[in-house]
Enzyme design. Sequence first.
Site, mmCIF file in Angstrom:
data_model
loop_
_atom_site.group_PDB
_atom_site.id
_atom_site.type_symbol
_atom_site.label_atom_id
_atom_site.label_comp_id
_atom_site.label_asym_id
_atom_site.label_seq_id
_atom_site.Cartn_x
_atom_site.Cartn_y
_atom_site.Cartn_z
ATOM 1 N N ARG A 19 39.377 44.715 32.552
ATOM 2 C CA ARG A 19 39.552 43.329 31.930
ATOM 3 C C ARG A 19 40.838 42.550 32.771
ATOM 4 N NH1 ARG A 19 42.258 41.772 26.028
ATOM 5 N NH2 ARG A 19 41.466 39.430 25.920
ATOM 6 N N HIS A 20 40.644 41.342 32.686
ATOM 7 C CA HIS A 20 42.031 40.613 33.291
ATOM 8 C C HIS A 20 43.061 41.084 32.645
ATOM 9 C CE1 HIS A 20 41.984 38.167 29.684
ATOM 10 N NE2 HIS A 20 40.631 37.910 29.907
#
Length: 461
Positions: A82-83
């Site tokens: 995930r970012h």
Amino acid sequence: MSIILWKVLVVHLTTVIGFSCGFRKNPWDNTEIPTIAKYFSTKGRYEEVNPYLIEDILAVNRSILQPPSAQCREIHLTAIIRHGTRYPTTKNVKKMQRLYDLVKSRATGKESWLREIQTQWTMWYTEDMDGRLVQKGVNDHKHLAVRLSKLFPSLVSEENLRGGRVKFITSSKHRCVNSTLSFKAGLTELWAIKDQEFDHAVNDALMRFFDNCAKFVNEVENNSSSLMELDKFKEGPEMRRVQEKIADRLRIQYNNITDDMAEAALYLCAYEFAIKTVNSPWCRLFDEVDAQVMEYANDLKQFWKRGYGYDINSKSSCILFHDVFSRLDKAAIDNRSGQQVTEAVTVQVGHAETLLPLLTLLGFFKDSEALKSTNYATQTQRSFRTSHMLPYAANLLLVLYDCGAGDLRLQPLLNEKPVTFPLLAGQQVSMPLYEDVKEHYRELLQGCDFENECQLFKHPA
Ligand SMILES: *[C@@H]1O[C@H](CO)[C@@H](O)[C@H](O)[C@H]1NC(C)=O
Ligand SMILES: *[C@@H]1O[C@H](CO)[C@@H](O)[C@H](O)[C@H]1NC(C)=O
Ligand SMILES: *[C@@H]1O[C@H](CO)[C@@H](O)[C@H](O)[C@H]1NC(C)=O
Ligand SMILES: *[C@@H]1O[C@H](CO)[C@@H](O)[C@H](O)[C@H]1NC(C)=O
Ligand SMILES: *[C@@H]1O[C@H](CO)[C@@H](O)[C@H](O)[C@H]1NC(C)=O
Ligand SMILES: *[C@@H]1O[C@H](CO)[C@@H](O)[C@H](O)[C@H]1NC(C)=O
């Protein structure tokens, strides 16, 4: 076999003991960390799921990996990440602004934290921040890259990077592209590489599959009744009590604190902590019980919107599922045919909404009961906890091992901790045979066709 089981048991015991008394100082005593920080769901800091990182952000422990024999070698790593930490979205900035205006104009009370909000704290979030990656988010990915190079030195290596055997794929969202750039920078800075640049591919079909799944969009995302259980919970006694307690703390009329306001208050506490590592006065609006209720509301939302709530949620990730397994197959075939594995590492950067449907499709964190508006009390021991699963920079790592003579093994890790494929849980195998994993997912491997699952009206076969 019994030796392996014994090892697994010892590993679990040492983890438990290590975590309960291994720290010289309890990290929760640190006043910079809000006591409610472990309930921030998808707004949580990565360090909260791996507290040892608070002392050393580059710490890894290679002995968590327990290959069944000394000759096992890592041949491929897929990392779906995930970012990193980001600013709030425009919608949430608006909610936070409304709460701030209300507190500033209406709250009365002499507590120092309240006066701090009213006279010293400034609303510094602006709508144009629009969910962008913050500096902490850049660091999340740089540090993760360095840790993975320490955890898997033969795969995340300078030689493989320079040789084009590390592939990067990202969602087109700016926060994901910037996370990907940060991950790469983590490696190039580590090895002081200045003479070479490394590409990444933008692929929304893979990393934002949810946008392209018509059935999901129609039946869940764009359906006002799909989050019914969340709506009921927001109207229910647990949430009402949280809102009343916030109103009491602010000395504002009960009906002025809506569920949106309660949500905005938690965001303010969570963002101030995630972005600036401060324990802000906004955190004083909640005690631990309140935060657990708020966490449940977030879990309900994710459960129904991305998790087990509807079958199409997980099926929307069929395209990513097949992509992952074809990649693993390719590495296995390369190795078996005596070629160098052409893609030693794949780094795929996406969203919480990318990871959760895939984790669900694979069967992780499935409780016996569905999360509902009415079962908060009986769900306190649930495994479906987004605070544990999906902090910023959350990651699913799939490591393929060759243990000699075609003995391939697959080790899954979530957030750098080994997890057990749920379908194999009964066997307590932490590093199962790749063939056994494929056998367990056989139906999905033979079906789970994205086009077919996602079309609105299925034609008869
Ligand atoms: C690393 O993990 C192993 C196995 O879980 C454990 O015994 C050991 O204490 C850990 N070492 C550190 C430095 O945390
Ligand atoms: C992301 O990267 C671009 C290009 O490097 C840069 O212009 C932009 O400021 C960055 N934004 C953030 C921090 O999200
Ligand atoms: C919207 O969700 C509800 C509840 O799951 C479901 O009964 C209904 O069929 C959905 N609507 C559409 C258009 O799919
Ligand atoms: C969402 O539903 C509304 C009607 O409820 C419709 O007008 C709109 O086109 C739908 N959007 C998408 C992306 O399907
Ligand atoms: C607070 O509630 C009162 C009574 O319902 C209402 O008149 C007032 O407009 C509300 N104020 C705000 C800021 O929502
Ligand atoms: C295949 O994997 C084994 C590790 O088990 C390794 O020794 C061998 O070199 C690999 N083959 C190739 C061609 O990379």
